[in-house]
Design a protein around this motif. Structure first.
Motif, PDB file in Angstrom:
ATOM      1  N   ILE A  18       0.861  -1.193   0.000  1.00 50.25           N
ATOM      2  CA  ILE A  18       0.000   0.000   0.000  1.00 50.25           C
ATOM      3  C   ILE A  18       0.894   1.239   0.000  1.00 50.25           C
ATOM      4  O   ILE A  18       1.703   1.432   0.922  1.00 50.25           O
ATOM      5  N   GLN A  19       0.730   2.031  -1.024  1.00 47.88           N
ATOM      6  CA  GLN A  19       1.528   3.261  -1.142  1.00 47.88           C
ATOM      7  C   GLN A  19       0.681   4.451  -0.710  1.00 47.88           C
ATOM      8  O   GLN A  19      -0.272   4.835  -1.379  1.00 47.88           O
ATOM      9  N   CYS A  20       1.030   5.033   0.445  1.00 51.97           N
ATOM     10  CA  CYS A  20       0.323   6.231   0.929  1.00 51.97           C
ATOM     11  C   CYS A  20       0.963   7.470   0.288  1.00 51.97           C
ATOM     12  O   CYS A  20       2.176   7.691   0.458  1.00 51.97           O
ATOM     13  N   PRO A  21       0.195   8.288  -0.422  1.00 49.58           N
ATOM     14  CA  PRO A  21       0.773   9.477  -1.092  1.00 49.58           C
ATOM     15  C   PRO A  21       1.352  10.471  -0.080  1.00 49.58           C
ATOM     16  O   PRO A  21       0.811  10.646   1.020  1.00 49.58           O
ATOM     17  N   SER A  22       2.431  11.097  -0.454  1.00 44.76           N
ATOM     18  CA  SER A  22       3.066  12.113   0.407  1.00 44.76           C
ATOM     19  C   SER A  22       3.588  13.253  -0.467  1.00 44.76           C
ATOM     20  O   SER A  22       3.754  13.086  -1.685  1.00 44.76           O
ATOM     21  N   ILE A  23       3.840  14.374   0.168  1.00 47.16           N
ATOM     22  CA  ILE A  23       4.382  15.534  -0.534  1.00 47.16           C
ATOM     23  C   ILE A  23       5.906  15.406  -0.538  1.00 47.16           C
ATOM     24  O   ILE A  23       6.540  15.395   0.528  1.00 47.16           O
ATOM     25  N   LYS A  24       6.468  15.245  -1.705  1.00 43.46           N
ATOM     26  CA  LYS A  24       7.872  14.870  -1.810  1.00 43.46           C
ATOM     27  C   LYS A  24       8.840  15.928  -1.253  1.00 43.46           C
ATOM     28  O   LYS A  24       9.861  15.588  -0.663  1.00 43.46           O
ATOM     29  N   HIS A  25       8.552  17.217  -1.430  1.00 42.08           N
ATOM     30  CA  HIS A  25       9.534  18.242  -1.043  1.00 42.08           C
ATOM     31  C   HIS A  25       9.422  18.628   0.432  1.00 42.08           C
ATOM     32  O   HIS A  25      10.127  19.522   0.886  1.00 42.08           O
ATOM     33  N   LYS A  26       8.538  17.962   1.209  1.00 40.11           N
ATOM     34  CA  LYS A  26       8.411  18.266   2.626  1.00 40.11           C
ATOM     35  C   LYS A  26       8.983  17.142   3.472  1.00 40.11           C
ATOM     36  O   LYS A  26       8.918  15.972   3.108  1.00 40.11           O
ATOM     37  N   SER A  27       9.522  17.519   4.623  1.00 40.38           N
ATOM     38  CA  SER A  27      10.055  16.537   5.572  1.00 40.38           C
ATOM     39  C   SER A  27       8.925  16.061   6.481  1.00 40.38           C
ATOM     40  O   SER A  27       8.052  16.837   6.885  1.00 40.38           O
TER      41      SER A  27
END
Length: 298
Positions: A18-27
């Motif tokens: 399961i791939q949970c979407p995330s904002i790539k440029h944020k830590s």
């Protein structure tokens, strides 16, 4: 913010990612993967989460929002939530719906035919499937059969279903073909209602069987009688040989005894005249001496 629900499909005993979407440029500050209010797996950027808080059949790598689930079962079906907080205090939420299916076993067939009427009952059963599914029948000559009953029972332990169905077939017109299907699994085509023999054929068949059995019985009896006579002839032959041998021995003994008697008689005949003549001579000489002596004395 809340987005659309992500759908993930798995099979009983299998695995899903399961791939949970995330904002790539944020830590990321923390990541939670949970079901309702139940924490399943995740991590804090600042400190580790105890292992006893995680589901044993799940794995999440730090700094990753990917969840791996193993050894799925029906109880894993449901909606999950991905919760991500970033260092700027913003958060994202994603719903994930996990569906789990189980393949039904190949239908097993049971056929029972009546002796009193041209009717056969066929039952198809299958187990271990999910979701619930009816047993479907396919009969090319559909007017010659009817559905009797069907059932779908849930196993309380596995939460999977067992499907069963029974149909009645009219065999008055001979053999029929049918198949059962549940879920995506089919039994394949099977025959039912064997074609009955023409009138009177069963009588001829019975007569042939009786004659065959009789011939076989006569053959076996003859074979046993022949073996018995052969053994008897062997015994008689042995007995005759023994008697003949005894007779030969007796004749030889009698012949030997006769020869011994003849020899003895011959010996006695050869000896007796000589002895007689010798004794006579001796007696005559004695008488003569007596006479001579008597004369001389006077």
């Amino acid at each position: 913010m809340l987005s659309m629900t992500i759908e993930v499909r798995g099979e009983v005993g299998g695995n899903v990612t399961i791939q949970c979407p995330s904002i790539k440029h944020k830590s990321i500050t923390f990541f939670y993967f949970q079901r309702g209010d139940i924490f399943i797996n995740g991590y804090f950027a600042a400190k580790p989460i105890p292992d006893n808080m995680r589901w044993e059949n799940t794995r999440v790598d730090n700094d990753s929002t990917t969840v791996h689930m193993y050894n799925l079962n029906i109880s894993h079906i449901g909606t999950y939530k991905c919760i991500i907080q970033y260092t700027d205090r913003t958060e994202t939420f994603e719903n994930v719906y996990l569906s789990v299916t189980a393949t039904y076993s190949k239908p097993e067939l049971t056929i029972v035919c009546s002796d009193d009427s041209p009717t056969c009952l066929a039952t198809c059963t299958s187990h271990g499937g999910y979701p619930r599914s009816n047993m479907d029948w396919r009969v090319p000559r559909s007017q010659m059969w009817r559905l009797v009953n069907k059932s779908e029972m849930e196993d309380r332990n596995t939460l999977m279903f067992n499907s069963s169905s029974t149909a009645s077939f009219n065999c008055s017109e001979g053999e029929l073909m049918f198949s059962c299907t549940v879920g995506n699994v089919t039994s394949g085509m099977y025959p039912i209602c064997k074609v009955p023999p023409p009138p009177g054929e069963h009588v001829v068949l019975a007569a042939i069987i009786v004659i065959g059995v009789s011939v076989l019985a006569i053959f076996v009896a003859s074979l046993l009688y022949w073996k018995h006579k052969r053994r008897q002839r062997g015994k008689d032959r042995n007995s005759h040989s023994v008697t003949l041998l005894h007779t030969c021995i007796s004749l030889k003994q009698n012949k030997d005894a006769s020869n011994d008697s003849t020899v003895m008689s011959r010996k006695l005949t050869a000896v007796s005249p000589l002895a007689f003549r010798s004794n006579s001579s001796k007696r005559e000489a004695g008488v003569e001496r007596k006479r001579t002596g008597g004369v001389s004395g006077r």
